[in-house]
Design an enzyme around this catalytic site. Structure first.
Site, PDB file in Angstrom:
ATOM      1  N   ASP A   8      -2.913   3.289 -13.933  1.00  0.00           N
ATOM      2  CA  ASP A   8      -3.563   2.740 -15.110  1.00  0.00           C
ATOM      3  C   ASP A   8      -4.534   3.796 -15.637  1.00  0.00           C
ATOM      4  OD1 ASP A   8      -5.886   2.605 -13.555  1.00  0.00           O
ATOM      5  OD2 ASP A   8      -6.115   0.444 -13.729  1.00  0.00           O
ATOM      6  N   CYS A  65      -5.051   3.556  -9.367  1.00  0.00           N
ATOM      7  CA  CYS A  65      -5.959   2.944 -10.335  1.00  0.00           C
ATOM      8  C   CYS A  65      -7.362   3.404  -9.946  1.00  0.00           C
ATOM      9  CB  CYS A  65      -5.807   1.427 -10.381  1.00  0.00           C
ATOM     10  SG  CYS A  65      -6.281   0.525  -8.893  1.00  0.00           S
ATOM     11  N   THR A  67      -9.698   2.086  -7.966  1.00  0.00           N
ATOM     12  CA  THR A  67      -9.949   1.985  -6.523  1.00  0.00           C
ATOM     13  C   THR A  67      -8.675   2.017  -5.695  1.00  0.00           C
ATOM     14  OG1 THR A  67      -9.810  -0.423  -6.536  1.00  0.00           O
ATOM     15  CG2 THR A  67     -12.010   0.561  -6.901  1.00  0.00           C
ATOM     16  N   HIS A  98       4.196   3.936  11.171  1.00  0.00           N
ATOM     17  CA  HIS A  98       4.189   2.618  11.806  1.00  0.00           C
ATOM     18  C   HIS A  98       4.659   1.495  10.897  1.00  0.00           C
ATOM     19  CE1 HIS A  98       1.031   3.818  15.079  1.00  0.00           C
ATOM     20  NE2 HIS A  98       2.024   4.687  14.968  1.00  0.00           N
ATOM     21  N   HIS A 134       8.081  -0.882  16.209  1.00  0.00           N
ATOM     22  CA  HIS A 134       7.800  -0.756  14.772  1.00  0.00           C
ATOM     23  C   HIS A 134       8.850  -1.490  13.942  1.00  0.00           C
ATOM     24  CE1 HIS A 134       4.534   1.855  15.644  1.00  0.00           C
ATOM     25  NE2 HIS A 134       5.294   2.838  16.101  1.00  0.00           N
TER      26      HIS A 134
END
Length: 147
Positions: A8, A65, A67, A98, A134
């Site tokens: 964004d 974005c 954060t 993982h 996993h």
């Protein structure tokens, strides 16, 4: 490797630099936008990149974005996506090894550009650690999508 990338307005600068870095390394990059600093909605770009990943049109996706939180939440709403928000290279390595993450989320306001580039390189160059423990957990994640 073929990569999808999107952001964004809050991460436009990082996306531009990271696309350039990846192309210089020889990766094919599909840039899903945004293409300037005008305000846009991060779910739109998470969806574009996630759809490329799910369709198999790219090997991995990268979304950004301010954060990384909102765009990772949006990406993870798409069935088949395992998007990890990473703030350091250890997280990037482990989310591939993982969790078999097929998308990476970053935040421009929370992570320095050089660290972000290192995170991207680690994510792109780390393979999933195939193994029963996993794979069992990845199957459980997949099963949650069916609830």
């Amino acid at each position: 490797m073929k990569l999808g990338i999107g952001c964004d307005h809050g991460a436009y600068e990082y996306k531009t630099e990271i696309v350039e870095m990846l192309q210089e390394q020889g990766h094919e990059v599909i840039d899903c936008g945004c293409y300037d600093r005008k305000s846009v909605d991060y779910p739109d770009y998470a969806e574009k990149v996630a759809n490329l990943v799910v369709a198999g049109d790219v090997d991995l996706g990268i979304v950004m974005c301010g954060t990384g939180i909102g765009i990772s939440m949006a990406a993870n709403k798409i069935k088949g996506i395992r998007c990890g928000l990473c703030t350091n290279t250890t997280m990037a390595r482990l989310t591939r090894e993982h969790n078999d993450a097929n998308m990476l989320a970053l935040g421009q306001r929370t992570t320095g550009i050089e660290v972000a580039k290192d995170i991207v390189n680690t994510f792109v160059n780390t393979e999933f650690s195939y193994g029963e423990r996993h794979q069992k957990r990845i199957k459980k994640l997949h099963d949650l999508e069916e609830c």
